[in-house]
Design a protein around this motif. Structure first.
Motif, PDB file in Angstrom:
ATOM      1  N   SER A   6       0.836  -1.209   0.000  1.00  0.00           N
ATOM      2  CA  SER A   6       0.000   0.000   0.000  1.00  0.00           C
ATOM      3  C   SER A   6       0.868   1.255   0.000  1.00  0.00           C
ATOM      4  O   SER A   6       0.594   2.215  -0.728  1.00  0.00           O
ATOM      5  CB  SER A   6      -0.923  -0.044   1.219  1.00  0.00           C
ATOM      6  N   THR A   9       2.434   1.627  -3.445  1.00  0.00           N
ATOM      7  CA  THR A   9       1.455   2.119  -4.419  1.00  0.00           C
ATOM      8  C   THR A   9       1.223   3.610  -4.239  1.00  0.00           C
ATOM      9  O   THR A   9       1.160   4.366  -5.215  1.00  0.00           O
ATOM     10  CB  THR A   9       0.110   1.364  -4.236  1.00  0.00           C
ATOM     11  N   ASP A  10       1.105   4.028  -2.970  1.00  0.00           N
ATOM     12  CA  ASP A  10       0.917   5.453  -2.684  1.00  0.00           C
ATOM     13  C   ASP A  10       2.087   6.273  -3.207  1.00  0.00           C
ATOM     14  O   ASP A  10       1.911   7.321  -3.821  1.00  0.00           O
ATOM     15  CB  ASP A  10       0.802   5.685  -1.165  1.00  0.00           C
ATOM     16  N   ARG A  11       3.293   5.786  -2.943  1.00  0.00           N
ATOM     17  CA  ARG A  11       4.500   6.518  -3.370  1.00  0.00           C
ATOM     18  C   ARG A  11       4.562   6.614  -4.895  1.00  0.00           C
ATOM     19  O   ARG A  11       4.911   7.647  -5.444  1.00  0.00           O
ATOM     20  CB  ARG A  11       5.759   5.813  -2.851  1.00  0.00           C
ATOM     21  N   LEU A  12       4.246   5.504  -5.553  1.00  0.00           N
ATOM     22  CA  LEU A  12       4.294   5.493  -7.019  1.00  0.00           C
ATOM     23  C   LEU A  12       3.278   6.490  -7.583  1.00  0.00           C
ATOM     24  O   LEU A  12       3.578   7.251  -8.513  1.00  0.00           O
ATOM     25  CB  LEU A  12       4.013   4.081  -7.548  1.00  0.00           C
ATOM     26  N   ALA A  13       2.072   6.479  -6.994  1.00  0.00           N
ATOM     27  CA  ALA A  13       1.032   7.409  -7.459  1.00  0.00           C
ATOM     28  C   ALA A  13       1.465   8.850  -7.227  1.00  0.00           C
ATOM     29  O   ALA A  13       1.250   9.722  -8.080  1.00  0.00           O
ATOM     30  CB  ALA A  13      -0.279   7.112  -6.731  1.00  0.00           C
ATOM     31  N   THR A  14       2.094   9.112  -6.079  1.00  0.00           N
ATOM     32  CA  THR A  14       2.567  10.467  -5.782  1.00  0.00           C
ATOM     33  C   THR A  14       3.645  10.886  -6.767  1.00  0.00           C
ATOM     34  O   THR A  14       3.616  11.999  -7.319  1.00  0.00           O
ATOM     35  CB  THR A  14       3.137  10.527  -4.346  1.00  0.00           C
ATOM     36  N   PHE A  15       4.593   9.974  -7.003  1.00  0.00           N
ATOM     37  CA  PHE A  15       5.663  10.259  -7.966  1.00  0.00           C
ATOM     38  C   PHE A  15       5.063  10.589  -9.335  1.00  0.00           C
ATOM     39  O   PHE A  15       5.448  11.577  -9.978  1.00  0.00           O
ATOM     40  CB  PHE A  15       6.603   9.048  -8.080  1.00  0.00           C
ATOM     41  N   ALA A  16       4.107   9.774  -9.771  1.00  0.00           N
ATOM     42  CA  ALA A  16       3.496   9.973 -11.094  1.00  0.00           C
ATOM     43  C   ALA A  16       2.803  11.327 -11.165  1.00  0.00           C
ATOM     44  O   ALA A  16       2.933  12.067 -12.153  1.00  0.00           O
ATOM     45  CB  ALA A  16       2.506   8.847 -11.381  1.00  0.00           C
ATOM     46  N   THR A  17       2.065  11.680 -10.116  1.00  0.00           N
ATOM     47  CA  THR A  17       1.329  12.952 -10.125  1.00  0.00           C
ATOM     48  C   THR A  17       2.299  14.135 -10.174  1.00  0.00           C
ATOM     49  O   THR A  17       2.102  15.088 -10.929  1.00  0.00           O
ATOM     50  CB  THR A  17       0.431  13.057  -8.875  1.00  0.00           C
ATOM     51  N   LEU A  18       3.364  14.061  -9.379  1.00  0.00           N
ATOM     52  CA  LEU A  18       4.332  15.165  -9.349  1.00  0.00           C
ATOM     53  C   LEU A  18       5.078  15.269 -10.674  1.00  0.00           C
ATOM     54  O   LEU A  18       5.256  16.362 -11.222  1.00  0.00           O
ATOM     55  CB  LEU A  18       5.326  14.960  -8.192  1.00  0.00           C
ATOM     56  N   PHE A  19       5.500  14.126 -11.199  1.00  0.00           N
ATOM     57  CA  PHE A  19       6.245  14.126 -12.459  1.00  0.00           C
ATOM     58  C   PHE A  19       5.382  14.682 -13.596  1.00  0.00           C
ATOM     59  O   PHE A  19       5.802  15.563 -14.344  1.00  0.00           O
ATOM     60  CB  PHE A  19       6.709  12.700 -12.776  1.00  0.00           C
ATOM     61  N   LEU A  20       4.158  14.164 -13.702  1.00  0.00           N
ATOM     62  CA  LEU A  20       3.293  14.629 -14.788  1.00  0.00           C
ATOM     63  C   LEU A  20       2.902  16.092 -14.588  1.00  0.00           C
ATOM     64  O   LEU A  20       2.773  16.847 -15.547  1.00  0.00           O
ATOM     65  CB  LEU A  20       2.044  13.745 -14.891  1.00  0.00           C
ATOM     66  N   GLN A 194      10.806  14.938  -3.933  1.00  0.00           N
ATOM     67  CA  GLN A 194       9.599  15.237  -3.155  1.00  0.00           C
ATOM     68  C   GLN A 194       8.936  13.972  -2.629  1.00  0.00           C
ATOM     69  O   GLN A 194       8.285  13.998  -1.592  1.00  0.00           O
ATOM     70  CB  GLN A 194       8.601  16.016  -4.013  1.00  0.00           C
ATOM     71  N   ARG A 199      11.020  15.494   4.004  1.00  0.00           N
ATOM     72  CA  ARG A 199      11.038  16.952   3.907  1.00  0.00           C
ATOM     73  C   ARG A 199      11.932  17.584   4.972  1.00  0.00           C
ATOM     74  O   ARG A 199      12.570  18.597   4.727  1.00  0.00           O
ATOM     75  CB  ARG A 199       9.593  17.474   4.045  1.00  0.00           C
TER      76      ARG A 199
END
Lengths: 296, 226
Positions: A6, A9-20, A194, A199
């Motif tokens: 979990s 998955t959260d980290r991957l989704a965060t990475f994808a959102t920030l990158f895009l 990020q 942080r």
């Protein structure tokens, strides 16, 4: 196992959102930059500029710095255009001031900086003014050389990107394909920092007056992100690094970076290129630290 | 063949952007004012591909990095920033660029506070709880929890962006609600209630919820600043 999955998955989704987020916001500015650059390389004659060159060293330097305002090209377009100016007989201080200031003071870069930093006029004017200051000081220093023509690389037919039968769109496509890789690398690094670096660790690093400036200067040199979009990468550091470090990132990135080294070597001999970079880096470190001290 | 395939990349990127725009996913990534800028990029990217398709576009290995946003956009389900990112931001410093340009007024007793207004208030203001006492609040955001919160409380969180997701700053406000433990993390809720001083820390204001409703995630999940 489920909880680790979990988190992953959260980290991957965060990475994808920030990158895009970074790539999609920066992409229109990169496209605008390469299109403008291609149009200029194809249609604006360099003789138009050289006809107007003033004789005074200081005026020529100032003109070279301000010339970038009229020519919306990033560093990849600036170096060949600067080379072309020298070929047409422009003095070194003018061409050098154009090469140093051009990637920052042009309208595309200023608009992207304005967009990224929420219309903060202090930040945009600071970037513009400090880039111009660095360009003028460094160019004046070079103009003191008794024989500045010896600092230049002999012109060859290959140096210019302006020639060729390729249409504006093909020229723009070539530049886009070439530059987008640096945007992607910058996006990956910014999103990784990020997503995966705590942080608190970044805050400790980013709040130091001098160290923060040095760190972001090194990041800018390594990332080599195009100046038309580097403000968006800088923005990803805005929550953790102080203003002087962000400013230093935005000043040095377009000038001293891995991808520009090859292009600079088509204009300046290696020792002259190193002196230029060292001078610029010292000035920018000083300015970044002063900005931090003034905000302390 | 490889050069031709490479020249297709801008067109494919254009197609991805078009899909993001049509599906509304674009608002998970950028500020709403960038919608048209991104939209204008689509025909340009397609035209670039078409222009270079015949001759192909040359590139080294790193040129293929352009495939990254296409692959990530297709393979990773689109999701806005949520409680995982907020957890990392709570307690972090804010730079001056995040200060609201116009100080928010606290003297209008008839106002209904929303999350953006409450989230941008100075949390260290010792007098804050007293000044907000009894005022109404209407909050929309996702559910977030920290370990230090009592079981009858949760945080309503949301991100504020000025440009795009990379500059998103998380804001949150505590809510006291008997059914807090039953709310799933990252579920979107609408909270109506009134603001009171929390116990035992009387300096911290909290919204006492009259009603908490589960709602669908808004099309634009981020709050925006001009």
């Amino acid at each position: 196992v489920l909880s680790v999955l979990s988190v992953a998955t959260d980290r991957l989704a965060t990475f994808a959102t920030l990158f895009l987020g970074l790539v999609l916001e920066a992409l229109p500015f990169l496209l605008l930059g390469v299109l403008a650059s291609a149009l200029i390389q194809r249609w604006v004659p360099t003789t138009l500029v050289t006809r107007l060159v003033p004789r005074s060293r200081i005026s020529a330097t100032a003109l070279g710095g301000l010339l970038g305002m009229a020519l919306p090209v990033c560093e990849c377009g600036v170096v060949p255009l600067g080379r072309r100016l020298l070929d047409k007989g422009a003095p070194l201080p003018l061409a050098l001031a154009f090469i140093v200031a051009g990637p920052v003071v042009n309208p595309v870069v200023l608009v992207s900086t304005w967009t990224a930093f929420g219309g903060n006029p202090g930040f945009v004017l600071g970037r513009f003014g400090l880039a111009l200051l660095v360009a003028i000081l460094v160019s004046l220093a070079f103009s003191l050389h008794p024989s500045w023509s010896s600092l230049l690389v002999t012109s060859t037919a290959e140096h210019s990107l302006i020639e060729g039968k390729a249409g504006v769109l093909r020229l723009a496509t070539r530049e886009f394909m070439d530059l987008s890789r640096y945007l992607m690398l910058g996006g990956v690094l910014a999103a990784c920092l990020q997503t995966f670096v705590p942080r608190t660790a970044l805050l400790a690093l980013g709040s130091d007056t001098g160290l923060s400036v040095l760190v972001l200067m090194a990041v800018a040199v390594l990332l080599s992100v195009c100046s038309s979009v580097d403000a968006f990468v800088a923005l990803s550091f805005a929550g953790t690094f102080n203003t002087g470090a962000l400013m230093a990132f935005l000043l040095i990135g377009p000038l001293v970076n891995l991808k520009s080294a090859a292009m600079y070597s088509a204009v300046l001999r290696r020792p002259a290129m190193l002196v230029l970079w060292i001078l610029c880096a010292q000035l920018i470190f000083l300015l970044g630290s002063l900005v931090n001290l003034s905000h302390a | 063949m490889r050069d031709r395939a490479f020249s297709l990349l801008p067109g494919l990127l254009g197609a991805l952007l078009a899909w993001q725009l049509l599906s509304g996913h674009i608002f998970l990534y950028v500020h709403e004012r960038s919608f048209w800028l991104v939209a204008l990029s689509v025909p340009l990217l397609v035209a670039m591909s078409l222009a270079s398709l015949r001759r192909g576009a040359k590139s080294g290995l790193t040129g293929w990095l352009l495939i990254l946003p296409i692959a990530i956009g297709l393979l990773v389900p689109a999701r806005p920033l949520g409680s995982e990112v907020l957890a990392g931001q709570i307690g972090g410093a804010r730079l001056p660029i995040w200060e609201p340009r116009v100080p928010l007024s606290l003297d209008t007793s008839s106002r209904v506070w929303d999350l953006k207004q409450l989230g941008l208030l100075e949390p260290d203001d010792a007098d804050l709880a007293r000044r907000l006492e009894g005022q109404r609040a209407h909050l929309v955001g996702f559910v977030h929890r920290t370990q230090s919160l009592p079981p009858d409380r949760f945080l309503v969180g949301r991100f504020v962006v000025r440009c795009c997701a990379v500059d998103a700053v998380g804001i949150s406000f505590p809510v006291r609600y008997d059914g807090a433990a039953n709310l799933a993390r990252d579920a979107w809720v609408e909270v109506d209630g009134s603001i009171h001083a929390a116990t035992p820390d009387a300096n911290t204001p909290v919204v006492d919820a009259d009603q908490v409703r589960l709602v669908a995630r808004p099309t634009q999940p981020y709050l925006t600043l001009p």
